[in-house]
Design a protein around this motif. Sequence first.
Motif, PDB file in Angstrom:
ATOM      1  N   LEU A  34      44.051  30.441   9.795  1.00  0.00           N
ATOM      2  CA  LEU A  34      44.109  29.909   8.437  1.00  0.00           C
ATOM      3  C   LEU A  34      42.777  29.304   8.006  1.00  0.00           C
ATOM      4  CD1 LEU A  34      47.629  28.192   8.364  1.00  0.00           C
ATOM      5  CD2 LEU A  34      46.961  30.398   7.388  1.00  0.00           C
ATOM      6  N   VAL A  35      41.969  28.850   8.975  1.00  0.00           N
ATOM      7  CA  VAL A  35      40.679  28.236   8.642  1.00  0.00           C
ATOM      8  C   VAL A  35      39.686  29.297   8.190  1.00  0.00           C
ATOM      9  CG1 VAL A  35      38.765  26.829   9.477  1.00  0.00           C
ATOM     10  CG2 VAL A  35      41.098  26.347  10.257  1.00  0.00           C
ATOM     11  N   CYS A  36      39.478  30.319   9.027  1.00  0.00           N
ATOM     12  CA  CYS A  36      38.478  31.324   8.665  1.00  0.00           C
ATOM     13  C   CYS A  36      38.976  32.269   7.577  1.00  0.00           C
ATOM     14  CB  CYS A  36      38.001  32.099   9.893  1.00  0.00           C
ATOM     15  SG  CYS A  36      39.269  33.013  10.787  1.00  0.00           S
ATOM     16  N   ASP A  37      40.285  32.203   7.249  1.00  0.00           N
ATOM     17  CA  ASP A  37      40.785  32.954   6.102  1.00  0.00           C
ATOM     18  C   ASP A  37      40.160  32.463   4.802  1.00  0.00           C
ATOM     19  OD1 ASP A  37      42.419  34.711   7.390  1.00  0.00           O
ATOM     20  OD2 ASP A  37      44.285  33.633   6.987  1.00  0.00           O
ATOM     21  N   GLN A  38      39.798  31.175   4.761  1.00  0.00           N
ATOM     22  CA  GLN A  38      39.351  30.597   3.497  1.00  0.00           C
ATOM     23  C   GLN A  38      38.026  29.852   3.559  1.00  0.00           C
ATOM     24  OE1 GLN A  38      42.188  27.197   2.493  1.00  0.00           O
ATOM     25  NE2 GLN A  38      43.334  28.169   4.152  1.00  0.00           N
ATOM     26  N   GLU A  39      37.458  29.699   4.759  1.00  0.00           N
ATOM     27  CA  GLU A  39      36.185  28.980   4.878  1.00  0.00           C
ATOM     28  C   GLU A  39      35.195  29.788   5.706  1.00  0.00           C
ATOM     29  OE1 GLU A  39      35.692  26.290   3.245  1.00  0.00           O
ATOM     30  OE2 GLU A  39      37.718  25.584   2.783  1.00  0.00           O
ATOM     31  N   ALA A  40      33.901  29.618   5.391  1.00  0.00           N
ATOM     32  CA  ALA A  40      32.856  30.239   6.204  1.00  0.00           C
ATOM     33  C   ALA A  40      32.734  29.461   7.517  1.00  0.00           C
ATOM     34  CB  ALA A  40      31.527  30.215   5.455  1.00  0.00           C
ATOM     35  N   VAL A  41      32.707  30.160   8.623  1.00  0.00           N
ATOM     36  CA  VAL A  41      32.622  29.492   9.925  1.00  0.00           C
ATOM     37  C   VAL A  41      31.150  29.389  10.364  1.00  0.00           C
ATOM     38  CG1 VAL A  41      34.925  30.217  10.618  1.00  0.00           C
ATOM     39  CG2 VAL A  41      32.986  31.701  11.123  1.00  0.00           C
ATOM     40  N   PRO A  42      30.829  28.372  11.163  1.00  0.00           N
ATOM     41  CA  PRO A  42      31.733  27.356  11.712  1.00  0.00           C
ATOM     42  C   PRO A  42      32.158  26.333  10.652  1.00  0.00           C
ATOM     43  CG  PRO A  42      29.493  26.868  12.359  1.00  0.00           C
ATOM     44  CD  PRO A  42      29.434  28.189  11.651  1.00  0.00           C
ATOM     45  N   PHE A  43      33.394  25.856  10.784  1.00  0.00           N
ATOM     46  CA  PHE A  43      33.915  24.901   9.800  1.00  0.00           C
ATOM     47  C   PHE A  43      34.889  23.953  10.492  1.00  0.00           C
ATOM     48  CE2 PHE A  43      37.232  23.535   6.829  1.00  0.00           C
ATOM     49  CZ  PHE A  43      36.478  23.017   5.780  1.00  0.00           C
ATOM     50  N   THR A  44      34.780  22.674  10.146  1.00  0.00           N
ATOM     51  CA  THR A  44      35.745  21.660  10.598  1.00  0.00           C
ATOM     52  C   THR A  44      36.245  20.914   9.373  1.00  0.00           C
ATOM     53  OG1 THR A  44      34.658  21.386  12.749  1.00  0.00           O
ATOM     54  CG2 THR A  44      36.103  19.602  12.014  1.00  0.00           C
ATOM     55  N   HIS A  45      37.537  20.880   9.216  1.00  0.00           N
ATOM     56  CA  HIS A  45      38.126  20.243   8.049  1.00  0.00           C
ATOM     57  C   HIS A  45      38.065  18.720   8.176  1.00  0.00           C
ATOM     58  CE1 HIS A  45      41.809  19.465   5.326  1.00  0.00           C
ATOM     59  NE2 HIS A  45      40.807  19.839   4.572  1.00  0.00           N
ATOM     60  N   HIS A  46      37.521  18.076   7.158  1.00  0.00           N
ATOM     61  CA  HIS A  46      37.406  16.623   7.189  1.00  0.00           C
ATOM     62  C   HIS A  46      38.798  15.990   7.112  1.00  0.00           C
ATOM     63  CE1 HIS A  46      36.202  12.531   6.156  1.00  0.00           C
ATOM     64  NE2 HIS A  46      34.987  12.861   6.561  1.00  0.00           N
ATOM     65  N   PRO A  47      39.046  14.973   7.953  1.00  0.00           N
ATOM     66  CA  PRO A  47      40.379  14.325   7.939  1.00  0.00           C
ATOM     67  C   PRO A  47      40.766  13.748   6.584  1.00  0.00           C
ATOM     68  CG  PRO A  47      39.117  13.653   9.866  1.00  0.00           C
ATOM     69  CD  PRO A  47      38.178  14.419   8.994  1.00  0.00           C
ATOM     70  N   GLU A  48      39.766  13.379   5.761  1.00  0.00           N
ATOM     71  CA  GLU A  48      40.054  12.818   4.440  1.00  0.00           C
ATOM     72  C   GLU A  48      39.490  13.741   3.360  1.00  0.00           C
ATOM     73  OE1 GLU A  48      38.652   8.817   4.329  1.00  0.00           O
ATOM     74  OE2 GLU A  48      39.836   8.198   6.061  1.00  0.00           O
ATOM     75  N   PRO A  86      45.339  21.443   7.664  1.00  0.00           N
ATOM     76  CA  PRO A  86      45.640  20.150   8.288  1.00  0.00           C
ATOM     77  C   PRO A  86      44.352  19.415   8.669  1.00  0.00           C
ATOM     78  CG  PRO A  86      46.078  21.945   9.812  1.00  0.00           C
ATOM     79  CD  PRO A  86      45.773  22.584   8.499  1.00  0.00           C
ATOM     80  N   PRO A  87      44.373  18.090   8.753  1.00  0.00           N
ATOM     81  CA  PRO A  87      43.182  17.320   9.145  1.00  0.00           C
ATOM     82  C   PRO A  87      42.668  17.773  10.513  1.00  0.00           C
ATOM     83  CG  PRO A  87      44.897  15.869   8.322  1.00  0.00           C
ATOM     84  CD  PRO A  87      45.518  17.222   8.443  1.00  0.00           C
ATOM     85  N   GLY A  88      41.363  17.960  10.606  1.00  0.00           N
ATOM     86  CA  GLY A  88      40.757  18.352  11.873  1.00  0.00           C
ATOM     87  C   GLY A  88      40.806  19.830  12.190  1.00  0.00           C
ATOM     88  N   ALA A  89      41.419  20.630  11.330  1.00  0.00           N
ATOM     89  CA  ALA A  89      41.469  22.077  11.582  1.00  0.00           C
ATOM     90  C   ALA A  89      40.046  22.629  11.667  1.00  0.00           C
ATOM     91  CB  ALA A  89      42.232  22.775  10.466  1.00  0.00           C
ATOM     92  N   SER A  90      39.813  23.484  12.643  1.00  0.00           N
ATOM     93  CA  SER A  90      38.444  23.977  12.837  1.00  0.00           C
ATOM     94  C   SER A  90      38.440  25.409  13.351  1.00  0.00           C
ATOM     95  CB  SER A  90      37.697  23.078  13.832  1.00  0.00           C
ATOM     96  OG  SER A  90      38.305  23.150  15.109  1.00  0.00           O
ATOM     97  N   CYS A  91      37.331  26.090  13.071  1.00  0.00           N
ATOM     98  CA  CYS A  91      37.134  27.449  13.581  1.00  0.00           C
ATOM     99  C   CYS A  91      35.649  27.720  13.695  1.00  0.00           C
ATOM    100  CB  CYS A  91      37.788  28.476  12.648  1.00  0.00           C
ATOM    101  SG  CYS A  91      37.619  30.184  13.239  1.00  0.00           S
ATOM    102  N   ASP A  92      35.233  28.208  14.855  1.00  0.00           N
ATOM    103  CA  ASP A  92      33.852  28.616  15.058  1.00  0.00           C
ATOM    104  C   ASP A  92      33.793  30.104  15.369  1.00  0.00           C
ATOM    105  OD1 ASP A  92      34.971  28.721  17.537  1.00  0.00           O
ATOM    106  OD2 ASP A  92      33.592  27.306  18.494  1.00  0.00           O
ATOM    107  N   GLY A  93      34.857  30.785  15.005  1.00  0.00           N
ATOM    108  CA  GLY A  93      34.990  32.199  15.333  1.00  0.00           C
ATOM    109  C   GLY A  93      36.013  32.429  16.426  1.00  0.00           C
ATOM    110  N   SER A  94      36.351  31.350  17.159  1.00  0.00           N
ATOM    111  CA  SER A  94      37.338  31.471  18.237  1.00  0.00           C
ATOM    112  C   SER A  94      38.694  30.895  17.828  1.00  0.00           C
ATOM    113  CB  SER A  94      36.839  30.729  19.483  1.00  0.00           C
ATOM    114  OG  SER A  94      36.738  29.330  19.227  1.00  0.00           O
ATOM    115  N   HIS A  95      38.799  30.450  16.563  1.00  0.00           N
ATOM    116  CA  HIS A  95      40.048  29.908  16.018  1.00  0.00           C
ATOM    117  C   HIS A  95      40.526  28.706  16.838  1.00  0.00           C
ATOM    118  CE1 HIS A  95      39.626  33.839  14.301  1.00  0.00           C
ATOM    119  NE2 HIS A  95      39.942  34.428  15.442  1.00  0.00           N
ATOM    120  N   LYS A  96      39.580  27.825  17.111  1.00  0.00           N
ATOM    121  CA  LYS A  96      39.769  26.738  18.068  1.00  0.00           C
ATOM    122  C   LYS A  96      41.020  25.895  17.843  1.00  0.00           C
ATOM    123  CE  LYS A  96      37.253  22.775  19.959  1.00  0.00           C
ATOM    124  NZ  LYS A  96      36.007  21.976  19.869  1.00  0.00           N
TER     125      LYS A  96
END
Length: 516
Positions: free
Chosen positions: A185-199, A208-218
């Motif tokens: 869901l992260v790399c579906d809508q954001e350019a990676v690497p990306f970490t979603h800010h909690p606020e 969700p807060p903290g959702a992240s993806c660097d290509g490995s869908h962490k």
Amino acid sequence: MNHVLCGLATNPALPAELVDRLITVADGDTADELAGRRDLSRSQVLALVSRVPECAVRLVHEGRLTEADIDPVTRPDAALALLGEGGGDPRWARLLADDPDHARREKLASCPRLPSDVVEALVADNDVRVVAELALCASRDVTVRLAAHPHAEVRRAVAANEATPSGLLAALLTGAGLPAAERCLVCDQEAVPFTHHPECPRPDCELPPGASCDGSHKSTVHDIQQAALCNVATPTEAAAGFTGHPSALLRRALAARPDLTPEVSCLLAADPVPGVREEVAANPAVGGTLLRSLSGDSSHGVRRAVALNPSVPLDVLVQVAGTTRIGPTLLPRIATASAGEVEELARASDPTGRMLLAQRRDLPARIRDALAADADAKVVKSLAADPGLSEGQLRAMVDRHGSRVVAKVAVNPSTSAALLEELTRHGNAVRKALREVARHPRATAAALLACLADEQGRRRAAGHPALPPPVLLKLLDDADWQVVEAAAGNPSLPADAMEGLINRHSPGPGSPLTHS
């Protein structure tokens, strides 16, 4: 929201003709309350749906609408509700599988007993949220097909499904034997690497807060592992490999498993994170020796979990309860104590043991009466709500222990009307006692008037049928909306007052429906 009309809608004494009148003026909130009435006639149900179509979903859940009442084209949400209850026409599912609203298709995917062709359509849905919802409750053969789905969100749902074969759950847990997921869901809508800010300040963001993806869908891989660890169908051996995982959330999920082995239990009981140790302490699979060790933990949460564990040794329980705030509750180990253990606790020199025992409501009369005369206030307070106590015993408790027990005496269903009045006049009457008197079925008008002085007591007393009508009428103008709603729902409200309220609070001709 009109709190007067909402209160009236729940009033069990509202005459049928006034129910009809209220239906004709109902807005969304009032209609929702009306939908919960058990005395609605068939014609009233249909009139209510005609007035506020949105309430059809609740009426389905209340069992008041049937398949014959619902057109899936004009009322798709009601059709979905009935399908979700296991009813409805299978043809509705085929129709809704093509609904342009993904949220409806997602709800459809969670419905039981879907036709096989509808399942196939949902498996191939172009919205991953729909496929993931299907995967959560799909049958074994469907989970086998979806375990290697290219989207990690679908795999997360498969990992949570207890119908998924154990071998596939082990593979989802470790990743071994499955092709790597291609999307999340992260790399579906954001350019990676990306970490979603909690606020995150974006109001339309659903990550969700903290959702992240660097290509490995962490973050989603982590969620897959957590779902598999929480799944009781996941093999014990595969789960045990996460004992030393760097994620405390995964270790905590492991610690809660019912198949926890002694070796893994011991390792997790020494975990540096209190939350992990707390899950171990709460786990019924853990033995008494380890619980004895955890009873001295520095964390209050861990010690409390030990006390709540149904397998805790009695002596450990008494020790922990003496140093840990647990609250007035019947603990599982006390509830299952044998007759011999009950006798032992009743004679315990430590009042904590007697206090824990006093929470039971099935004690032999001899033991109950001895505890009622106990010199320790906390023992008596623990017993005071027992309906087997006599009026004399309850009065003696109040005389000996005063404000420390009055609230619990007020809870007792056997407490007389006269004693309830006396409790409200007690020199040290605590607010908690007034709140309990306010909802006691034996409370008199005099007792309820005293309860109006407390904010919460006022809210409860406003709905009590023993409250005099003149007082009720005044409470309808109270500044507290909860008081107003309770007073309007009071069955002692005169019928002419109910009618006047409907006339006064009804919207004028042509007024639109309002929704909160």
